[in-house]
Scaffold this motif. Structure first.
Motif, PDB file in Angstrom:
ATOM      1  N   PRO A 119      75.163  56.897 117.052  1.00  0.00           N
ATOM      2  CA  PRO A 119      75.634  55.991 115.994  1.00  0.00           C
ATOM      3  C   PRO A 119      75.530  54.533 116.441  1.00  0.00           C
ATOM      4  CG  PRO A 119      77.481  57.171 117.014  1.00  0.00           C
ATOM      5  CD  PRO A 119      76.230  57.746 117.582  1.00  0.00           C
ATOM      6  N   GLU A 120      75.106  53.665 115.541  1.00  0.00           N
ATOM      7  CA  GLU A 120      75.030  52.230 115.830  1.00  0.00           C
ATOM      8  C   GLU A 120      76.315  51.566 115.345  1.00  0.00           C
ATOM      9  OE1 GLU A 120      72.814  50.854 117.653  1.00  0.00           O
ATOM     10  OE2 GLU A 120      71.669  52.728 117.780  1.00  0.00           O
ATOM     11  N   PRO A 121      76.754  50.511 116.025  1.00  0.00           N
ATOM     12  CA  PRO A 121      77.983  49.823 115.614  1.00  0.00           C
ATOM     13  C   PRO A 121      77.961  49.421 114.137  1.00  0.00           C
ATOM     14  CG  PRO A 121      77.177  48.924 117.697  1.00  0.00           C
ATOM     15  CD  PRO A 121      76.167  49.925 117.240  1.00  0.00           C
ATOM     16  N   GLU A 122      76.781  48.929 113.680  1.00  0.00           N
ATOM     17  CA  GLU A 122      76.712  48.454 112.274  1.00  0.00           C
ATOM     18  C   GLU A 122      76.876  49.607 111.289  1.00  0.00           C
ATOM     19  OE1 GLU A 122      73.629  48.027 114.332  1.00  0.00           O
ATOM     20  OE2 GLU A 122      75.072  46.714 115.335  1.00  0.00           O
ATOM     21  N   SER A 123      76.358  50.801 111.642  1.00  0.00           N
ATOM     22  CA  SER A 123      76.493  51.891 110.674  1.00  0.00           C
ATOM     23  C   SER A 123      77.956  52.330 110.601  1.00  0.00           C
ATOM     24  CB  SER A 123      75.568  53.068 111.008  1.00  0.00           C
ATOM     25  OG  SER A 123      75.839  53.557 112.292  1.00  0.00           O
ATOM     26  N   VAL A 124      78.672  52.214 111.718  1.00  0.00           N
ATOM     27  CA  VAL A 124      80.096  52.569 111.707  1.00  0.00           C
ATOM     28  C   VAL A 124      80.876  51.545 110.891  1.00  0.00           C
ATOM     29  CG1 VAL A 124      82.154  52.854 113.158  1.00  0.00           C
ATOM     30  CG2 VAL A 124      79.952  53.781 113.926  1.00  0.00           C
ATOM     31  N   THR A 125      80.634  50.257 111.148  1.00  0.00           N
ATOM     32  CA  THR A 125      81.410  49.258 110.423  1.00  0.00           C
ATOM     33  C   THR A 125      81.039  49.209 108.942  1.00  0.00           C
ATOM     34  OG1 THR A 125      79.918  47.582 111.309  1.00  0.00           O
ATOM     35  CG2 THR A 125      82.084  47.744 112.335  1.00  0.00           C
ATOM     36  N   SER A 126      79.771  49.454 108.608  1.00  0.00           N
ATOM     37  CA  SER A 126      79.478  49.404 107.161  1.00  0.00           C
ATOM     38  C   SER A 126      80.113  50.591 106.439  1.00  0.00           C
ATOM     39  CB  SER A 126      78.000  49.227 106.839  1.00  0.00           C
ATOM     40  OG  SER A 126      77.232  50.106 107.565  1.00  0.00           O
ATOM     41  N   ILE A 159      84.471  47.697 115.739  1.00  0.00           N
ATOM     42  CA  ILE A 159      85.624  48.191 114.973  1.00  0.00           C
ATOM     43  C   ILE A 159      86.801  47.211 115.134  1.00  0.00           C
ATOM     44  CG2 ILE A 159      87.344  50.046 114.766  1.00  0.00           C
ATOM     45  CD1 ILE A 159      85.117  52.022 115.623  1.00  0.00           C
ATOM     46  N   HIS A 160      87.024  46.731 116.350  1.00  0.00           N
ATOM     47  CA  HIS A 160      88.132  45.785 116.568  1.00  0.00           C
ATOM     48  C   HIS A 160      87.926  44.489 115.786  1.00  0.00           C
ATOM     49  CE1 HIS A 160      89.918  48.514 119.342  1.00  0.00           C
ATOM     50  NE2 HIS A 160      89.026  48.353 120.299  1.00  0.00           N
ATOM     51  N   ASP A 161      86.677  44.038 115.723  1.00  0.00           N
ATOM     52  CA  ASP A 161      86.365  42.842 114.921  1.00  0.00           C
ATOM     53  C   ASP A 161      86.736  43.049 113.471  1.00  0.00           C
ATOM     54  OD1 ASP A 161      85.419  41.083 116.685  1.00  0.00           O
ATOM     55  OD2 ASP A 161      83.266  41.445 116.302  1.00  0.00           O
ATOM     56  N   LEU A 162      86.313  44.185 112.953  1.00  0.00           N
ATOM     57  CA  LEU A 162      86.588  44.498 111.548  1.00  0.00           C
ATOM     58  C   LEU A 162      88.098  44.603 111.317  1.00  0.00           C
ATOM     59  CD1 LEU A 162      85.624  45.380 108.725  1.00  0.00           C
ATOM     60  CD2 LEU A 162      85.585  47.730 109.570  1.00  0.00           C
ATOM     61  N   GLU A 163      88.767  45.209 112.271  1.00  0.00           N
ATOM     62  CA  GLU A 163      90.216  45.365 112.195  1.00  0.00           C
ATOM     63  C   GLU A 163      90.904  44.005 112.062  1.00  0.00           C
ATOM     64  OE1 GLU A 163      91.590  47.196 115.786  1.00  0.00           O
ATOM     65  OE2 GLU A 163      92.570  48.785 114.664  1.00  0.00           O
ATOM     66  N   ARG A 164      90.439  43.052 112.875  1.00  0.00           N
ATOM     67  CA  ARG A 164      91.024  41.711 112.830  1.00  0.00           C
ATOM     68  C   ARG A 164      90.757  41.061 111.486  1.00  0.00           C
ATOM     69  NH1 ARG A 164      90.028  41.710 118.493  1.00  0.00           N
ATOM     70  NH2 ARG A 164      87.814  41.313 118.172  1.00  0.00           N
ATOM     71  N   ARG A 165      89.546  41.266 110.954  1.00  0.00           N
ATOM     72  CA  ARG A 165      89.200  40.647 109.677  1.00  0.00           C
ATOM     73  C   ARG A 165      90.022  41.244 108.552  1.00  0.00           C
ATOM     74  NH1 ARG A 165      83.685  42.003 108.843  1.00  0.00           N
ATOM     75  NH2 ARG A 165      83.369  42.542 111.021  1.00  0.00           N
ATOM     76  N   ARG A 166      90.204  42.591 108.600  1.00  0.00           N
ATOM     77  CA  ARG A 166      90.874  43.180 107.451  1.00  0.00           C
ATOM     78  C   ARG A 166      92.380  43.315 107.660  1.00  0.00           C
ATOM     79  NH1 ARG A 166      88.894  49.566 106.935  1.00  0.00           N
ATOM     80  NH2 ARG A 166      90.822  50.409 107.725  1.00  0.00           N
ATOM     81  N   GLY A 167      92.834  43.092 108.868  1.00  0.00           N
ATOM     82  CA  GLY A 167      94.273  43.045 109.126  1.00  0.00           C
ATOM     83  C   GLY A 167      94.986  44.383 109.061  1.00  0.00           C
ATOM     84  N   SER A 168      94.253  45.497 109.173  1.00  0.00           N
ATOM     85  CA  SER A 168      94.943  46.791 109.247  1.00  0.00           C
ATOM     86  C   SER A 168      94.340  47.630 110.360  1.00  0.00           C
ATOM     87  CB  SER A 168      94.862  47.519 107.902  1.00  0.00           C
ATOM     88  OG  SER A 168      93.515  47.812 107.616  1.00  0.00           O
ATOM     89  N   GLU A 169      95.158  48.573 110.825  1.00  0.00           N
ATOM     90  CA  GLU A 169      94.811  49.331 112.026  1.00  0.00           C
ATOM     91  C   GLU A 169      93.721  50.378 111.788  1.00  0.00           C
ATOM     92  OE1 GLU A 169      98.269  50.257 114.557  1.00  0.00           O
ATOM     93  OE2 GLU A 169      97.665  52.353 114.368  1.00  0.00           O
ATOM     94  N   ILE A 170      92.765  50.434 112.711  1.00  0.00           N
ATOM     95  CA  ILE A 170      91.781  51.532 112.696  1.00  0.00           C
ATOM     96  C   ILE A 170      91.854  52.196 114.070  1.00  0.00           C
ATOM     97  CG2 ILE A 170      89.362  52.199 112.401  1.00  0.00           C
ATOM     98  CD1 ILE A 170      88.970  49.401 111.014  1.00  0.00           C
ATOM     99  N   LEU A 171      92.406  53.404 114.073  1.00  0.00           N
ATOM    100  CA  LEU A 171      92.601  54.108 115.337  1.00  0.00           C
ATOM    101  C   LEU A 171      91.259  54.632 115.860  1.00  0.00           C
ATOM    102  CD1 LEU A 171      95.455  54.617 116.539  1.00  0.00           C
ATOM    103  CD2 LEU A 171      95.204  56.992 115.801  1.00  0.00           C
ATOM    104  N   ILE A 172      91.017  54.473 117.154  1.00  0.00           N
ATOM    105  CA  ILE A 172      89.771  54.990 117.744  1.00  0.00           C
ATOM    106  C   ILE A 172      90.087  56.171 118.660  1.00  0.00           C
ATOM    107  CG2 ILE A 172      87.762  54.476 119.178  1.00  0.00           C
ATOM    108  CD1 ILE A 172      87.995  51.558 118.334  1.00  0.00           C
TER     109      ILE A 172
END
Ligand SMILES: *Cc1c(COP(=O)(O)O)cnc(C)c1O
Length: 400
Positions: A119-126, A159-172
């Motif tokens: 998996p590529e980081p971009e496919s996970v974040t999109s 994922i952490h970047d996205l988490e900061r942008r959206r302000g909610s937790e994404i557990l890894i």
């Protein structure tokens, strides 16, 4: 003599792997009672060493089960029915995350990835951006069915970047069963909330113990999750730890049930030795072994399955050659066991693991592989790769 009952068969399978000398000795110290101070000390040493191997200051829980038990425990304790999770499916083991989610009523979104790709980081974040209600991502560091390694560090960063942008937790949550003490893994630095592993791969020990690292956010979840659980209720494993450490801080965990006592001493002995060697040397040695096997496979004209090669296993397409016959002949003529493909890949690929293998064993493998291929009309020109092969073998001399 019947080869199948020969204990000296050499395991080049991606788990169980050949047991280290230290693990074999450790297994012998099995007369302990699990409520004795001596066992508590052993358990406490094991927990400390597991933290050092996972590179975490979080908690580590040891379960008596195979690795899949720790995967199920992670799911049951960190997610509740109705929660939404993302799984990157790139083979049999990552698919298992999706199956466990379904068993627990977790609503799963899959990213389907072709065999050998990671998996590529971009496919996970999109995928996460398209479904903002998803609160957990389940990853597989080494996908053992294809030998491909996920770039966990880059995926976690994204994922952490996205988490900061959206302000909610994404557990890894990450399956590191075939990568702990094999490939570089840094649980705290990469921000993995929960990593799971097991005793029979990089730890060079017997099958039967599984481990979970739990960061702060994961620990909080353990208390709030509503999934049904009993044997794998991690509160049982963590609570005695808290109470006991108040009474006697030198001994953290008292196991809630009878653990596989001999395995605890086997794994502790093996892991203590790996830590003496140093995590970076261990990663480097397994990486060299994987490169050496990949060199052999390519020199024989086979195509490796993985784009990004994991150190735990090299898988290759057998092409026009009968995969089953290669594996059978290696076993019958040379006492070397390798693994075939699983599921859809059965009959089309072979898998060879370098975990814990030193120069002597890898040289023996090269000779046997070359001999078996010659019988099947394929040449493996060792002369052409000798210099490079020797250089790679030097990289795994810590195993001798
Ligand atoms: C070996 C392995 C497992 C399964 O472990 P069991 O100990 O057989 O339950 C899960 N995931 C990966 C990536 C593995 O390599």
């Amino acid at each position: 003599m019947d080869r199948k009952s020969d204990a000296r068969l050499s395991l080049f399978t991606p788990g169980p792997v050949s047991i280290s000398r230290e693990a074999s000795h450790g297994l012998g110290r099995s007369g302990l009672h699990h409520r004795s101070d001596e066992f508590r000390r052993l358990m406490s040493d094991l927990s400390g060493h597991l933290k050092a191997a996972f590179l975490t200051t979080g908690d580590v829980v040891t379960l008596t089960s195979s690795g899949t038990g720790a995967m199920e425990a992670a799911l049951a304790n960190l997610l509740s029915s109705g929660d939404k999770a993302l799984v990157a499916v790139s083979g049999k083991f990552s698919r298992r995350w999706a199956e466990i989610c379904e068993a627990y009523g977790v609503d799963v979104t899959r990213i389907e990835i072709a065999p050998g790709k990671s998996p590529e980081p971009e496919s996970v974040t999109s995928a996460l951006e398209a479904a903002p209600a998803i609160g957990a991502v389940l990853l597989t560091h080494c996908e053992t069915s294809t030998g491909s390694l996920s770039d966990l560090e880059a995926i976690c960063d994204a994922i952490h970047d996205l988490e900061r942008r959206r302000g909610s937790e994404i557990l890894i949550i990450a399956d590191c069963i075939a990568s702990l003490c094999v490939d570089e893994l840094r649980v705290d630095a990469w921000g993995i909330d929960c990593a799971v592993s097991a005793s029979q791969k990089g730890l060079l020990s017997h099958p039967g113990l599984a481990f979970l690292s739990l960061g702060k956010r994961a620990l909080e979840r353990v208390g709030t999750t509503t999934s049904s659980r009993y044997y794998f209720d991690l509160r049982k494993y963590l609570k005695p730890c808290v109470e006991r450490s108040r009474e006697r801080p030198e001994y953290p965990p008292d196991t809630p049930f009878t653990p596989a006592i001999p395995l605890v001493s086997a794994v502790e002995a093996s892991l203590a030795h790996l830590l003496d060697l140093g995590m970076e040397s261990v990663w480097r040695a397994n990486r060299s072994g994987a490169s050496a096997i990949r060199l052999l496979v390519e020199a024989a004209g086979f195509k490796p399955v993985a784009d990004r090669q994991a150190s735990g296993v090299v898988a290759f397409w057998s092409g026009g050659v009968d995969a089953g016959r290669i594996a059978e002949t290696l076993e019958e003529d040379h006492g070397i066991i390798i693994a075939g493909g699983q599921g859809d890949l059965e009959g089309s690929i072979l898998r060879v693991s370098p975990i814990g293998k030193g120069p002597g064993e890898l040289r023996r493998f090269a000779g046997a592989f070359s001999d078996v291929l010659a019988k099947m009309g394929r040449t493996l020109d060792m002369d052409a790769i000798e210099t490079e092969f020797d250089r790679l073998l030097e990289g795994c001399s810590i195993w001798e």
